[in-house]
Write a protein that holds these residues in place. Sequence first.
Motif, PDB file in Angstrom:
ATOM      1  N   ALA A 159     -14.165   4.778 -14.314  1.00  0.00           N
ATOM      2  CA  ALA A 159     -14.411   5.287 -15.659  1.00  0.00           C
ATOM      3  C   ALA A 159     -13.388   4.779 -16.655  1.00  0.00           C
ATOM      4  O   ALA A 159     -13.578   4.889 -17.862  1.00  0.00           O
ATOM      5  CB  ALA A 159     -14.414   6.808 -15.646  1.00  0.00           C
ATOM      6  N   VAL A 160     -12.297   4.206 -16.159  1.00  0.00           N
ATOM      7  CA  VAL A 160     -11.290   3.706 -17.084  1.00  0.00           C
ATOM      8  C   VAL A 160     -11.883   2.575 -17.936  1.00  0.00           C
ATOM      9  O   VAL A 160     -11.477   2.375 -19.078  1.00  0.00           O
ATOM     10  CB  VAL A 160     -10.025   3.255 -16.308  1.00  0.00           C
ATOM     11  CG1 VAL A 160     -10.050   1.797 -15.982  1.00  0.00           C
ATOM     12  CG2 VAL A 160      -8.790   3.602 -17.083  1.00  0.00           C
ATOM     13  N   ILE A 161     -12.870   1.867 -17.403  1.00  0.00           N
ATOM     14  CA  ILE A 161     -13.440   0.749 -18.167  1.00  0.00           C
ATOM     15  C   ILE A 161     -14.196   1.232 -19.404  1.00  0.00           C
ATOM     16  O   ILE A 161     -13.854   0.836 -20.512  1.00  0.00           O
ATOM     17  CB  ILE A 161     -14.253  -0.186 -17.253  1.00  0.00           C
ATOM     18  CG1 ILE A 161     -13.246  -0.948 -16.392  1.00  0.00           C
ATOM     19  CG2 ILE A 161     -15.130  -1.137 -18.045  1.00  0.00           C
ATOM     20  CD1 ILE A 161     -13.820  -1.866 -15.375  1.00  0.00           C
ATOM     21  N   THR A 213     -21.783   1.412 -21.640  1.00  0.00           N
ATOM     22  CA  THR A 213     -21.115   1.022 -20.396  1.00  0.00           C
ATOM     23  C   THR A 213     -20.957   2.188 -19.434  1.00  0.00           C
ATOM     24  O   THR A 213     -20.706   1.974 -18.252  1.00  0.00           O
ATOM     25  CB  THR A 213     -19.733   0.415 -20.713  1.00  0.00           C
ATOM     26  OG1 THR A 213     -19.876  -0.452 -21.821  1.00  0.00           O
ATOM     27  CG2 THR A 213     -19.192  -0.367 -19.550  1.00  0.00           C
ATOM     28  N   THR A 214     -21.119   3.444 -19.908  1.00  0.00           N
ATOM     29  CA  THR A 214     -20.996   4.565 -18.979  1.00  0.00           C
ATOM     30  C   THR A 214     -22.072   4.497 -17.902  1.00  0.00           C
ATOM     31  O   THR A 214     -22.002   5.212 -16.919  1.00  0.00           O
ATOM     32  CB  THR A 214     -21.105   5.933 -19.688  1.00  0.00           C
ATOM     33  OG1 THR A 214     -22.327   5.982 -20.416  1.00  0.00           O
ATOM     34  CG2 THR A 214     -19.950   6.163 -20.628  1.00  0.00           C
ATOM     35  N   ARG A 215     -23.049   3.604 -18.090  1.00  0.00           N
ATOM     36  CA  ARG A 215     -24.063   3.418 -17.045  1.00  0.00           C
ATOM     37  C   ARG A 215     -23.477   2.936 -15.732  1.00  0.00           C
ATOM     38  O   ARG A 215     -24.088   3.117 -14.686  1.00  0.00           O
ATOM     39  CB  ARG A 215     -25.087   2.373 -17.496  1.00  0.00           C
ATOM     40  CG  ARG A 215     -26.033   2.889 -18.520  1.00  0.00           C
ATOM     41  CD  ARG A 215     -27.140   1.895 -18.684  1.00  0.00           C
ATOM     42  NE  ARG A 215     -27.730   1.961 -19.999  1.00  0.00           N
ATOM     43  CZ  ARG A 215     -28.470   1.011 -20.521  1.00  0.00           C
ATOM     44  NH1 ARG A 215     -28.681  -0.095 -19.841  1.00  0.00           N
ATOM     45  NH2 ARG A 215     -28.985   1.144 -21.699  1.00  0.00           N
ATOM     46  N   ARG A 220     -25.039  11.273 -12.858  1.00  0.00           N
ATOM     47  CA  ARG A 220     -25.247  11.960 -14.135  1.00  0.00           C
ATOM     48  C   ARG A 220     -24.027  12.738 -14.570  1.00  0.00           C
ATOM     49  O   ARG A 220     -23.642  12.737 -15.739  1.00  0.00           O
ATOM     50  CB  ARG A 220     -26.398  12.972 -13.972  1.00  0.00           C
ATOM     51  CG  ARG A 220     -27.635  12.584 -14.723  1.00  0.00           C
ATOM     52  CD  ARG A 220     -28.510  13.776 -14.923  1.00  0.00           C
ATOM     53  NE  ARG A 220     -28.200  14.377 -16.203  1.00  0.00           N
ATOM     54  CZ  ARG A 220     -28.915  15.366 -16.728  1.00  0.00           C
ATOM     55  NH1 ARG A 220     -29.916  15.871 -16.068  1.00  0.00           N
ATOM     56  NH2 ARG A 220     -28.604  15.855 -17.889  1.00  0.00           N
ATOM     57  N   ARG A 221     -23.423  13.414 -13.616  1.00  0.00           N
ATOM     58  CA  ARG A 221     -22.280  14.262 -13.908  1.00  0.00           C
ATOM     59  C   ARG A 221     -21.145  13.433 -14.501  1.00  0.00           C
ATOM     60  O   ARG A 221     -20.551  13.789 -15.514  1.00  0.00           O
ATOM     61  CB  ARG A 221     -21.837  14.925 -12.603  1.00  0.00           C
ATOM     62  CG  ARG A 221     -20.668  15.849 -12.693  1.00  0.00           C
ATOM     63  CD  ARG A 221     -20.451  16.472 -11.318  1.00  0.00           C
ATOM     64  NE  ARG A 221     -19.412  17.473 -11.331  1.00  0.00           N
ATOM     65  CZ  ARG A 221     -18.148  17.221 -11.029  1.00  0.00           C
ATOM     66  NH1 ARG A 221     -17.785  16.004 -10.700  1.00  0.00           N
ATOM     67  NH2 ARG A 221     -17.254  18.180 -11.056  1.00  0.00           N
ATOM     68  N   GLU A 222     -20.856  12.296 -13.859  1.00  0.00           N
ATOM     69  CA  GLU A 222     -19.768  11.459 -14.348  1.00  0.00           C
ATOM     70  C   GLU A 222     -20.092  10.870 -15.714  1.00  0.00           C
ATOM     71  O   GLU A 222     -19.223  10.761 -16.577  1.00  0.00           O
ATOM     72  CB  GLU A 222     -19.467  10.351 -13.341  1.00  0.00           C
ATOM     73  CG  GLU A 222     -18.623  10.888 -12.203  1.00  0.00           C
ATOM     74  CD  GLU A 222     -18.574   9.971 -11.010  1.00  0.00           C
ATOM     75  OE1 GLU A 222     -18.712   8.746 -11.180  1.00  0.00           O
ATOM     76  OE2 GLU A 222     -18.402  10.487  -9.888  1.00  0.00           O
ATOM     77  N   ARG A 223     -21.365  10.485 -15.901  1.00  0.00           N
ATOM     78  CA  ARG A 223     -21.740   9.928 -17.202  1.00  0.00           C
ATOM     79  C   ARG A 223     -21.590  10.982 -18.291  1.00  0.00           C
ATOM     80  O   ARG A 223     -21.145  10.685 -19.393  1.00  0.00           O
ATOM     81  CB  ARG A 223     -23.180   9.421 -17.169  1.00  0.00           C
ATOM     82  CG  ARG A 223     -23.238   7.999 -16.661  1.00  0.00           C
ATOM     83  CD  ARG A 223     -24.651   7.553 -16.434  1.00  0.00           C
ATOM     84  NE  ARG A 223     -24.782   7.153 -15.044  1.00  0.00           N
ATOM     85  CZ  ARG A 223     -25.897   7.190 -14.347  1.00  0.00           C
ATOM     86  NH1 ARG A 223     -27.008   7.614 -14.904  1.00  0.00           N
ATOM     87  NH2 ARG A 223     -25.904   6.805 -13.112  1.00  0.00           N
ATOM     88  N   PHE A 224     -21.939  12.230 -17.972  1.00  0.00           N
ATOM     89  CA  PHE A 224     -21.820  13.297 -18.954  1.00  0.00           C
ATOM     90  C   PHE A 224     -20.351  13.514 -19.325  1.00  0.00           C
ATOM     91  O   PHE A 224     -19.989  13.560 -20.499  1.00  0.00           O
ATOM     92  CB  PHE A 224     -22.422  14.597 -18.409  1.00  0.00           C
ATOM     93  CG  PHE A 224     -22.303  15.745 -19.367  1.00  0.00           C
ATOM     94  CD1 PHE A 224     -23.221  15.886 -20.393  1.00  0.00           C
ATOM     95  CD2 PHE A 224     -21.264  16.653 -19.267  1.00  0.00           C
ATOM     96  CE1 PHE A 224     -23.108  16.923 -21.299  1.00  0.00           C
ATOM     97  CE2 PHE A 224     -21.139  17.694 -20.176  1.00  0.00           C
ATOM     98  CZ  PHE A 224     -22.067  17.833 -21.189  1.00  0.00           C
ATOM     99  N   ILE A 225     -19.511  13.619 -18.300  1.00  0.00           N
ATOM    100  CA  ILE A 225     -18.083  13.852 -18.575  1.00  0.00           C
ATOM    101  C   ILE A 225     -17.513  12.693 -19.387  1.00  0.00           C
ATOM    102  O   ILE A 225     -16.808  12.896 -20.380  1.00  0.00           O
ATOM    103  CB  ILE A 225     -17.300  14.036 -17.253  1.00  0.00           C
ATOM    104  CG1 ILE A 225     -17.802  15.277 -16.512  1.00  0.00           C
ATOM    105  CG2 ILE A 225     -15.806  14.147 -17.522  1.00  0.00           C
ATOM    106  CD1 ILE A 225     -17.119  15.530 -15.179  1.00  0.00           C
ATOM    107  N   ALA A 226     -17.837  11.454 -18.965  1.00  0.00           N
ATOM    108  CA  ALA A 226     -17.291  10.290 -19.664  1.00  0.00           C
ATOM    109  C   ALA A 226     -17.764  10.267 -21.117  1.00  0.00           C
ATOM    110  O   ALA A 226     -16.981  10.006 -22.032  1.00  0.00           O
ATOM    111  CB  ALA A 226     -17.692   9.006 -18.951  1.00  0.00           C
TER     112      ALA A 226
END
Lengths: 83, 585
Positions: free
Chosen positions: B342-344, B359-361, B366-372
């Motif tokens: 997720a740093v990217i 890029t969050t794709r 889903r959870r990580e994309r939401f948080i990011a």
Amino acid sequence: MTLDQAPLGRPVLLRDFLDRRIEHQAVRLGLVEGTLVVPLERIPGGPTVLGLGNREIAVGLELARAVLVRPLVRRLVSGAERP
Amino acid sequence: MSTIVLVGNPNVGKSAVFGALTGTYAEISNFPGTTVEVFEGRLGDHWVIDTPGVYGLSGLNDEERVAGSVLPGADLVVNVVDSVNLARDLFLTLQLLGMGLRPVLFLNMSDELWARGMEIDAPGLSALLGLPVIQGAAVRGQGIKELTEGITSALEAGGSGSRPLGLAMRGQAPQGLTQAPSMAPDDYRALRTEADRIADRVLKGRGRSRPMAWWLGRASLNPWTGLPILAAVLWSVYYVLGDLVAQRLVDFTEKTVMEGLLVPLLAAGLYPLTGNDGLFHALLAGRYGLATMAVSYIFGLLLPLVAAFNLIMGLLEDSGYLPRVAVLSDRLLTWVGLNGRAVIPLILGLGCVTMATMTTRILGNRRERFIANFLLALTVPCSAQLGVMAAMLGPLGGEYVLAWGAGLMAVFLASGRMLERLLPGRPTPLLADLPPLRLPKTGNILSKAYRRSRWFLIEAGPLMALASLGVALADYLGWLARLEQNLGPFFEGWLRLPAGAAPAFLVGMLRRDFGAAGLYGLPLDPGQKLVAVFTMTLFVPCLASTMMVVKERGRVEGVFLWAAAMVTAVALGGMAARLVHWAGL
């Protein structure tokens, strides 16, 4: 021994993946049972970086805890550490 | 007219091959996941399709599903392979073969393999696989002519779909392709072993001594040397952006060129048309006018900052350093429900949050994309905004920049941790290939920075013009005064800012950098500047990135993020005002 505990710089053989969720992904990266890898660096409480051939692969802590490895006696593998 | 599809592992240079074949621009960087969408271009009469990088084709993640969905329509598949990572990449090649496809193999980055004193026996590999094999290095244009010829002759020979095997009729998905390859672990291991065996047979030569970049790459991963390197990189970025560009360069472009030269010139030129007051004067040459505010903010303030930032980002992206930062930050990011990858998007967000949202794709679920997306919308300032912040806080001294950064970091960690606890599920563990460090190519960095800066102008220019017209009109009609009157007490009471800050925050709803630019011109004391800048950083994401969140994640999430950012920003801004007062800044 699990990967997160394997000493750095010494080759180890991958024995088993305790976490089936990631096995597919690991196989694609070239990590299967019987693969020879060298743990290169470790961030305390964080990922371990593996050397596989001339590649470097980062393995997160939780995952490294779920990978069983067997250290090799160095004498046996000198020369097996192919580029 | 045929369709040619490029497939390959992440970060093997598909987009470079695509660009070299079609002359169409596709963004390239040195980290996996640069391409998240399908791109199309033309090669003579043919369509060429660039796909996101995948390690396999079983629909394991979005990229695999996207790449897999394009394959059935292909007349010819070109499998781009990283020569240095032949064994890894042949896994995908074997999967393609297993699906009944007969791709043309392009061994990319051959120059890097040769530099290591090794080579691939291309005729041998071709014989083993029964496929055309071409060697080259797309970023240098090597092997592209041969690849074009190879594509032409493969198409003449009937393409590489499963058609030669008689599995499909034209215009119909071949049967072998409707089904994704088997996911059984044993089949996987068999493919893996086969890929390793083939690579072993065709790789010649033993690796020469490690290149300098390899040692540097290792040093960047060791906690003892890696953290100082990271600190040095961050400090250099701050020095170039916050000191050289935001203060010295912007001082010149904004004060000398714009306020000193261009704006008076424009105002004088418009004088016959606008006179000294009246609506026209207000709209064009007044305090918020098109020729005065819009032109000088866009070209004098924002553009130099955005361009400089894009150059620095390009350098970081192409060097291959970002995935190493992912390793260093994995522990911290796991704590907030993400993982190192997720740093990217988070770092790209410092360039442009809108682009980063796309890029969050690359994130696992889903959870990580939401948080990011939430953290991006709330806590990550984009380059334009960052520039104005640096220009405002820089002159006040390092402690103000530090206080601002620490405040943002605290919000980042606290809100991320809260989401990690509230949302069901756990962060997916990091498992990633680290690309080698490379000396970036000046041409690519320049063209990437040029394109992104141009994109910024195209996207932000008209909006800024519209915003300045709107504000000028509101000012002329006296609405601005009324707004300041109505919202003023709130700003003065809660945020302890002058009522004049209200319009800046209103404009900030359009784009935070415009809002920040509005703050730039206000008479504020240092403590107020800190509070204003901090609140504006957290304030609602700009219109474009909100639209992007809506497009990527749906309306509900978009509206939620927007409202949550607004409430959090105002609430924390008020607290910061009290803290600043208490600390006596």
